[in-house]
Design a protein around this motif. Structure first.
Motif, PDB file in Angstrom:
ATOM      1  N   PRO A  48       0.742  -1.136   0.066  1.00  0.00           N
ATOM      2  CA  PRO A  48      -0.002   0.079  -0.005  1.00  0.00           C
ATOM      3  C   PRO A  48       0.893   1.289  -0.054  1.00  0.00           C
ATOM      4  O   PRO A  48       0.370   2.298  -0.130  1.00  0.00           O
ATOM      5  N   GLY A  49       2.234   1.182   0.146  1.00  0.00           N
ATOM      6  CA  GLY A  49       3.048   2.203   0.214  1.00  0.00           C
ATOM      7  C   GLY A  49       3.095   3.340  -1.042  1.00  0.00           C
ATOM      8  O   GLY A  49       3.342   4.468  -0.837  1.00  0.00           O
ATOM      9  N   CYS A  50       2.639   2.994  -2.270  1.00  0.00           N
ATOM     10  CA  CYS A  50       2.580   3.595  -3.405  1.00  0.00           C
ATOM     11  C   CYS A  50       1.386   4.364  -3.408  1.00  0.00           C
ATOM     12  O   CYS A  50       1.137   5.158  -4.583  1.00  0.00           O
ATOM     13  N   GLY A  51       0.336   4.216  -2.514  1.00  0.00           N
ATOM     14  CA  GLY A  51      -0.788   5.132  -2.553  1.00  0.00           C
ATOM     15  C   GLY A  51      -1.845   4.213  -2.827  1.00  0.00           C
ATOM     16  O   GLY A  51      -1.868   3.188  -3.451  1.00  0.00           O
ATOM     17  N   THR A  52      -3.203   4.960  -2.560  1.00  0.00           N
ATOM     18  CA  THR A  52      -4.377   3.896  -2.741  1.00  0.00           C
ATOM     19  C   THR A  52      -4.851   4.093  -4.303  1.00  0.00           C
ATOM     20  O   THR A  52      -3.961   4.796  -4.978  1.00  0.00           O
ATOM     21  N   LEU A  53      -5.549   3.137  -4.881  1.00  0.00           N
ATOM     22  CA  LEU A  53      -5.868   2.895  -6.097  1.00  0.00           C
ATOM     23  C   LEU A  53      -6.306   4.372  -6.727  1.00  0.00           C
ATOM     24  O   LEU A  53      -6.313   4.803  -7.912  1.00  0.00           O
ATOM     25  N   GLU A  54      -7.257   5.013  -5.735  1.00  0.00           N
ATOM     26  CA  GLU A  54      -7.871   6.377  -6.203  1.00  0.00           C
ATOM     27  C   GLU A  54      -6.423   7.410  -6.501  1.00  0.00           C
ATOM     28  O   GLU A  54      -6.551   8.143  -7.433  1.00  0.00           O
ATOM     29  N   GLU A  55      -5.426   7.450  -5.529  1.00  0.00           N
ATOM     30  CA  GLU A  55      -4.458   8.175  -5.624  1.00  0.00           C
ATOM     31  C   GLU A  55      -3.466   7.875  -7.003  1.00  0.00           C
ATOM     32  O   GLU A  55      -3.390   8.848  -7.670  1.00  0.00           O
ATOM     33  N   CYS A  56      -3.402   6.539  -7.052  1.00  0.00           N
ATOM     34  CA  CYS A  56      -2.647   6.137  -8.399  1.00  0.00           C
ATOM     35  C   CYS A  56      -3.480   6.809  -9.704  1.00  0.00           C
ATOM     36  O   CYS A  56      -2.995   7.059 -10.511  1.00  0.00           O
ATOM     37  N   THR A  57      -4.779   6.423  -9.520  1.00  0.00           N
ATOM     38  CA  THR A  57      -5.662   6.762 -10.583  1.00  0.00           C
ATOM     39  C   THR A  57      -5.519   8.517 -11.008  1.00  0.00           C
ATOM     40  O   THR A  57      -5.574   8.939 -12.099  1.00  0.00           O
ATOM     41  N   ARG A  58      -5.796   9.079  -9.796  1.00  0.00           N
ATOM     42  CA  ARG A  58      -5.447  10.568  -9.890  1.00  0.00           C
ATOM     43  C   ARG A  58      -4.059  11.135 -10.636  1.00  0.00           C
ATOM     44  O   ARG A  58      -4.188  11.858 -11.598  1.00  0.00           O
ATOM     45  N   ASN A  59      -3.225  10.491 -10.197  1.00  0.00           N
ATOM     46  CA  ASN A  59      -1.913  10.765 -10.739  1.00  0.00           C
ATOM     47  C   ASN A  59      -1.800  10.464 -12.184  1.00  0.00           C
ATOM     48  O   ASN A  59      -1.452  11.482 -12.942  1.00  0.00           O
ATOM     49  N   ILE A  60      -2.333   9.414 -12.719  1.00  0.00           N
ATOM     50  CA  ILE A  60      -2.254   8.963 -13.978  1.00  0.00           C
ATOM     51  C   ILE A  60      -2.929   9.942 -15.156  1.00  0.00           C
ATOM     52  O   ILE A  60      -2.840  10.314 -16.174  1.00  0.00           O
ATOM     53  N   SER A  61      -4.255  10.411 -14.289  1.00  0.00           N
ATOM     54  CA  SER A  61      -4.982  11.202 -15.072  1.00  0.00           C
ATOM     55  C   SER A  61      -4.670  12.620 -15.552  1.00  0.00           C
ATOM     56  O   SER A  61      -5.192  13.176 -16.328  1.00  0.00           O
ATOM     57  N   ASN A  62      -3.587  12.853 -14.883  1.00  0.00           N
ATOM     58  CA  ASN A  62      -2.727  14.188 -15.652  1.00  0.00           C
ATOM     59  C   ASN A  62      -2.246  14.235 -16.806  1.00  0.00           C
ATOM     60  O   ASN A  62      -1.603  15.140 -17.230  1.00  0.00           O
TER      61      ASN A  62
END
Ligand code: SF4
Length: 179
Positions: free
Chosen positions: A53-67
């Motif tokens: 879980p260290g790389c962030g939640t799925l929602e956080e990863c999704t938000r990063n990619i959406s940029n």
């Protein structure tokens, strides 16, 4: 993006077998992929800042990619003597990871906000600091595509490149998201 053709060519010069355009809108992080991580078959879950879980939640990863809109997919394809040829698998993966690290460093000079997603967990340090202290090199840490919830075979097919190269072969895939 005007540089994308040059970056794809550089990836081939570095040694990757395949480099292809990645349309970042095809990346749809999935909770099922994260659940595979949490089943801990690779024994890395909860042991590395770049893995769940260290790389962030799925929602956080999704938000990063959406940029991101543009990127490239890179692959290293190699041959195996048979399906139990772990020595070759490790050798090909090692080569892929080394090239991926080198390409990440090169691209970060021009794209400091680059997201680099490789194959396997971050190997920058002999021993990861997770969870006792902060990541030693947050600018160098590399998460896997799976850690971000990405089903690699689907992203490959959605971007018109093979994932499987036939019997007696193995492929390792990574991607660079550029802004
Ligand atoms: S850079 Fe080092 S401390 Fe940071 S995630 Fe990678 S292995 Fe862990």
């Amino acid at each position: 993006m005007e540089n994308i053709e040059y970056i794809k060519m550089r990836a081939l010069e570095v040694g990757f077998t395949v480099s292809a355009n990645l349309d970042c809108t095809t990346i749809k992080p999935m909770k099922e992929v994260r659940e595979m991580c949490s089943s801990n078959k690779c024994n890395k879950y909860g042991k590395n800042w770049a893995c769940p879980p260290g790389c962030g939640t799925l929602e956080e990863c999704t938000r990063n990619i959406s940029n991101y809109k543009y990127g490239i997919i890179v692959q290293t394809v190699g041959e195996l003597e048979d399906s139990l040829d772990y020595e070759s698998m490790m050798k090909i993966q090692g080569k892929h990871n080394q090239m991926f690290k080198s390409m990440t460093e090169e691209l970060r000079e021009e794209y400091p906000n680059l997201i680099a997603l490789g194959a396997g967990c971050c190997l920058q340090c002999e021993e990861c600091t997770y969870p006792n202290s902060v990541c030693r090199f947050p600018q160098k840490a590399i998460s896997s595509m799976e850690a971000y919830g990405i089903l690699v075979s689907k992203v490959c097919s959605d971007n018109n490149i093979p994932y499987y190269y036939g019997a007696g072969t193995i492929s390792y895939t990574g991607c660079f998201l550029l802004d």
